[in-house]
Design a protein around this motif. Sequence first.
Motif, PDB file in Angstrom:
ATOM      1  N   ARG A   9      45.187  37.754  25.917  1.00  0.00           N
ATOM      2  CA  ARG A   9      44.567  36.449  26.165  1.00  0.00           C
ATOM      3  C   ARG A   9      43.230  36.417  25.919  1.00  0.00           C
ATOM      4  O   ARG A   9      42.574  37.317  25.891  1.00  0.00           O
ATOM      5  CB  ARG A   9      45.079  36.130  27.619  1.00  0.00           C
ATOM      6  CG  ARG A   9      44.334  37.136  28.664  1.00  0.00           C
ATOM      7  CD  ARG A   9      44.545  36.882  30.141  1.00  0.00           C
ATOM      8  NE  ARG A   9      46.115  37.293  30.072  1.00  0.00           N
ATOM      9  CZ  ARG A   9      46.991  36.934  31.424  1.00  0.00           C
ATOM     10  NH1 ARG A   9      46.324  35.553  31.828  1.00  0.00           N
ATOM     11  NH2 ARG A   9      47.965  37.298  31.271  1.00  0.00           N
ATOM     12  N   GLN A  10      42.913  35.279  25.955  1.00  0.00           N
ATOM     13  CA  GLN A  10      41.366  34.804  25.929  1.00  0.00           C
ATOM     14  C   GLN A  10      40.829  34.535  27.296  1.00  0.00           C
ATOM     15  O   GLN A  10      41.442  33.421  28.116  1.00  0.00           O
ATOM     16  CB  GLN A  10      41.140  33.977  24.947  1.00  0.00           C
ATOM     17  CG  GLN A  10      41.253  34.353  23.490  1.00  0.00           C
ATOM     18  CD  GLN A  10      40.809  33.190  22.465  1.00  0.00           C
ATOM     19  OE1 GLN A  10      40.509  32.202  22.688  1.00  0.00           O
ATOM     20  NE2 GLN A  10      41.210  33.706  21.009  1.00  0.00           N
ATOM     21  N   ILE A  11      39.638  35.074  27.532  1.00  0.00           N
ATOM     22  CA  ILE A  11      39.223  34.684  28.921  1.00  0.00           C
ATOM     23  C   ILE A  11      37.545  34.378  28.750  1.00  0.00           C
ATOM     24  O   ILE A  11      37.033  34.811  27.947  1.00  0.00           O
ATOM     25  CB  ILE A  11      39.327  35.881  29.814  1.00  0.00           C
ATOM     26  CG1 ILE A  11      38.554  37.028  29.386  1.00  0.00           C
ATOM     27  CG2 ILE A  11      40.960  36.301  30.262  1.00  0.00           C
ATOM     28  CD1 ILE A  11      38.492  38.329  30.660  1.00  0.00           C
ATOM     29  N   ARG A  12      37.060  33.755  29.548  1.00  0.00           N
ATOM     30  CA  ARG A  12      35.750  33.558  29.786  1.00  0.00           C
ATOM     31  C   ARG A  12      35.147  34.324  30.878  1.00  0.00           C
ATOM     32  O   ARG A  12      35.649  34.038  32.156  1.00  0.00           O
ATOM     33  CB  ARG A  12      35.116  32.008  29.871  1.00  0.00           C
ATOM     34  CG  ARG A  12      33.789  31.973  30.172  1.00  0.00           C
ATOM     35  CD  ARG A  12      33.254  30.368  30.226  1.00  0.00           C
ATOM     36  NE  ARG A  12      33.865  29.679  29.054  1.00  0.00           N
ATOM     37  CZ  ARG A  12      33.442  29.477  27.796  1.00  0.00           C
ATOM     38  NH1 ARG A  12      32.182  30.249  27.403  1.00  0.00           N
ATOM     39  NH2 ARG A  12      33.952  28.936  26.891  1.00  0.00           N
ATOM     40  N   ILE A  13      34.364  35.200  30.809  1.00  0.00           N
ATOM     41  CA  ILE A  13      33.865  36.153  31.695  1.00  0.00           C
ATOM     42  C   ILE A  13      33.051  35.615  32.707  1.00  0.00           C
ATOM     43  O   ILE A  13      31.853  35.287  32.328  1.00  0.00           O
ATOM     44  CB  ILE A  13      33.356  37.476  31.283  1.00  0.00           C
ATOM     45  CG1 ILE A  13      34.476  38.291  30.288  1.00  0.00           C
ATOM     46  CG2 ILE A  13      32.738  38.359  32.244  1.00  0.00           C
ATOM     47  CD1 ILE A  13      34.082  39.330  29.879  1.00  0.00           C
ATOM     48  N   ASN A  14      33.189  35.519  34.047  1.00  0.00           N
ATOM     49  CA  ASN A  14      31.992  34.799  35.206  1.00  0.00           C
ATOM     50  C   ASN A  14      31.495  36.194  35.924  1.00  0.00           C
ATOM     51  O   ASN A  14      30.276  35.619  36.092  1.00  0.00           O
ATOM     52  CB  ASN A  14      33.109  34.295  36.166  1.00  0.00           C
ATOM     53  CG  ASN A  14      33.970  32.854  35.689  1.00  0.00           C
ATOM     54  OD1 ASN A  14      33.183  32.482  34.559  1.00  0.00           O
ATOM     55  ND2 ASN A  14      35.071  32.890  36.094  1.00  0.00           N
ATOM     56  N   SER A  15      31.916  37.234  36.011  1.00  0.00           N
ATOM     57  CA  SER A  15      31.017  38.266  36.596  1.00  0.00           C
ATOM     58  C   SER A  15      32.101  39.563  36.399  1.00  0.00           C
ATOM     59  O   SER A  15      33.144  39.733  36.233  1.00  0.00           O
ATOM     60  CB  SER A  15      31.184  38.017  38.035  1.00  0.00           C
ATOM     61  OG  SER A  15      32.050  38.230  38.914  1.00  0.00           O
ATOM     62  N   VAL A  16      31.358  40.565  36.391  1.00  0.00           N
ATOM     63  CA  VAL A  16      31.829  42.163  36.532  1.00  0.00           C
ATOM     64  C   VAL A  16      31.216  42.833  37.545  1.00  0.00           C
ATOM     65  O   VAL A  16      30.083  42.919  37.583  1.00  0.00           O
ATOM     66  CB  VAL A  16      31.492  42.786  34.988  1.00  0.00           C
ATOM     67  CG1 VAL A  16      32.142  44.181  34.994  1.00  0.00           C
ATOM     68  CG2 VAL A  16      31.909  41.925  33.995  1.00  0.00           C
ATOM     69  N   MET A  28      30.592  47.814  30.318  1.00  0.00           N
ATOM     70  CA  MET A  28      31.587  47.513  29.369  1.00  0.00           C
ATOM     71  C   MET A  28      31.408  46.219  29.012  1.00  0.00           C
ATOM     72  O   MET A  28      30.886  45.799  27.866  1.00  0.00           O
ATOM     73  CB  MET A  28      32.656  48.105  29.409  1.00  0.00           C
ATOM     74  CG  MET A  28      34.057  47.559  28.460  1.00  0.00           C
ATOM     75  SD  MET A  28      35.365  48.604  28.522  1.00  0.00           S
ATOM     76  CE  MET A  28      36.200  47.617  29.818  1.00  0.00           C
ATOM     77  N   LEU A  29      31.918  45.325  29.554  1.00  0.00           N
ATOM     78  CA  LEU A  29      31.916  43.949  29.400  1.00  0.00           C
ATOM     79  C   LEU A  29      30.727  43.029  29.966  1.00  0.00           C
ATOM     80  O   LEU A  29      30.957  41.864  30.114  1.00  0.00           O
ATOM     81  CB  LEU A  29      33.371  43.304  29.739  1.00  0.00           C
ATOM     82  CG  LEU A  29      34.539  43.948  29.136  1.00  0.00           C
ATOM     83  CD1 LEU A  29      35.905  43.370  29.573  1.00  0.00           C
ATOM     84  CD2 LEU A  29      34.443  43.225  27.516  1.00  0.00           C
ATOM     85  N   GLY A  30      30.131  43.640  30.858  1.00  0.00           N
ATOM     86  CA  GLY A  30      28.992  43.054  31.559  1.00  0.00           C
ATOM     87  C   GLY A  30      28.040  42.262  30.715  1.00  0.00           C
ATOM     88  O   GLY A  30      27.707  41.233  30.910  1.00  0.00           O
ATOM     89  N   LYS A  31      27.796  42.579  29.506  1.00  0.00           N
ATOM     90  CA  LYS A  31      26.908  41.951  28.622  1.00  0.00           C
ATOM     91  C   LYS A  31      27.374  40.580  27.826  1.00  0.00           C
ATOM     92  O   LYS A  31      26.787  40.047  27.521  1.00  0.00           O
ATOM     93  CB  LYS A  31      26.405  42.732  27.538  1.00  0.00           C
ATOM     94  CG  LYS A  31      27.479  43.357  26.408  1.00  0.00           C
ATOM     95  CD  LYS A  31      26.769  43.784  25.265  1.00  0.00           C
ATOM     96  CE  LYS A  31      27.433  44.049  24.065  1.00  0.00           C
ATOM     97  NZ  LYS A  31      26.917  44.568  23.041  1.00  0.00           N
ATOM     98  N   TYR A  32      28.888  40.452  28.319  1.00  0.00           N
ATOM     99  CA  TYR A  32      29.580  39.288  27.818  1.00  0.00           C
ATOM    100  C   TYR A  32      29.798  38.195  28.892  1.00  0.00           C
ATOM    101  O   TYR A  32      30.461  37.121  28.643  1.00  0.00           O
ATOM    102  CB  TYR A  32      30.970  39.732  27.235  1.00  0.00           C
ATOM    103  CG  TYR A  32      30.455  40.335  25.870  1.00  0.00           C
ATOM    104  CD1 TYR A  32      30.291  39.758  24.632  1.00  0.00           C
ATOM    105  CD2 TYR A  32      30.748  41.563  25.972  1.00  0.00           C
ATOM    106  CE1 TYR A  32      30.026  40.615  23.514  1.00  0.00           C
ATOM    107  CE2 TYR A  32      30.623  42.636  24.610  1.00  0.00           C
ATOM    108  CZ  TYR A  32      30.055  41.914  23.568  1.00  0.00           C
ATOM    109  OH  TYR A  32      29.886  42.518  22.361  1.00  0.00           O
ATOM    110  N   ILE A  33      28.887  38.349  29.998  1.00  0.00           N
ATOM    111  CA  ILE A  33      29.130  37.206  30.905  1.00  0.00           C
ATOM    112  C   ILE A  33      28.815  35.956  30.530  1.00  0.00           C
ATOM    113  O   ILE A  33      27.907  35.697  29.809  1.00  0.00           O
ATOM    114  CB  ILE A  33      28.341  37.726  32.304  1.00  0.00           C
ATOM    115  CG1 ILE A  33      28.745  38.824  32.916  1.00  0.00           C
ATOM    116  CG2 ILE A  33      28.227  36.468  33.205  1.00  0.00           C
ATOM    117  CD1 ILE A  33      28.032  39.559  34.090  1.00  0.00           C
ATOM    118  N   GLY A  34      29.603  34.885  30.784  1.00  0.00           N
ATOM    119  CA  GLY A  34      29.400  33.726  30.252  1.00  0.00           C
ATOM    120  C   GLY A  34      30.202  33.446  28.860  1.00  0.00           C
ATOM    121  O   GLY A  34      29.896  32.269  28.493  1.00  0.00           O
TER     122      GLY A  34
END
Length: 70
Positions: free
Chosen positions: A24-31, A1-7
């Motif tokens: 909230r707003q987050i920066r995705i580091n890993s899934v 789901m969110l894996g393509k948004y890493i970084g």
Amino acid sequence: MLGKYIGQMVELVYMDRAGHITQRQIRINSVREGKIRASAGKEGAPRTFLEQGILAWRPVLHNEGKEEIC
């Protein structure tokens, strides 16, 4: 789901184990294995979110309407 948004920055609505709902707003580091590791807040504090607790999400857009890319 969110894996393509890493970084990238994502805005999400999240319900924690106690039933509290936050936006909230987050920066995705890993899934991995149902867990999302991210940096949250202005100070970039490390956080872990469970995929099952995400109620809604969307990519954070720049002023030109494009997704933010790091």
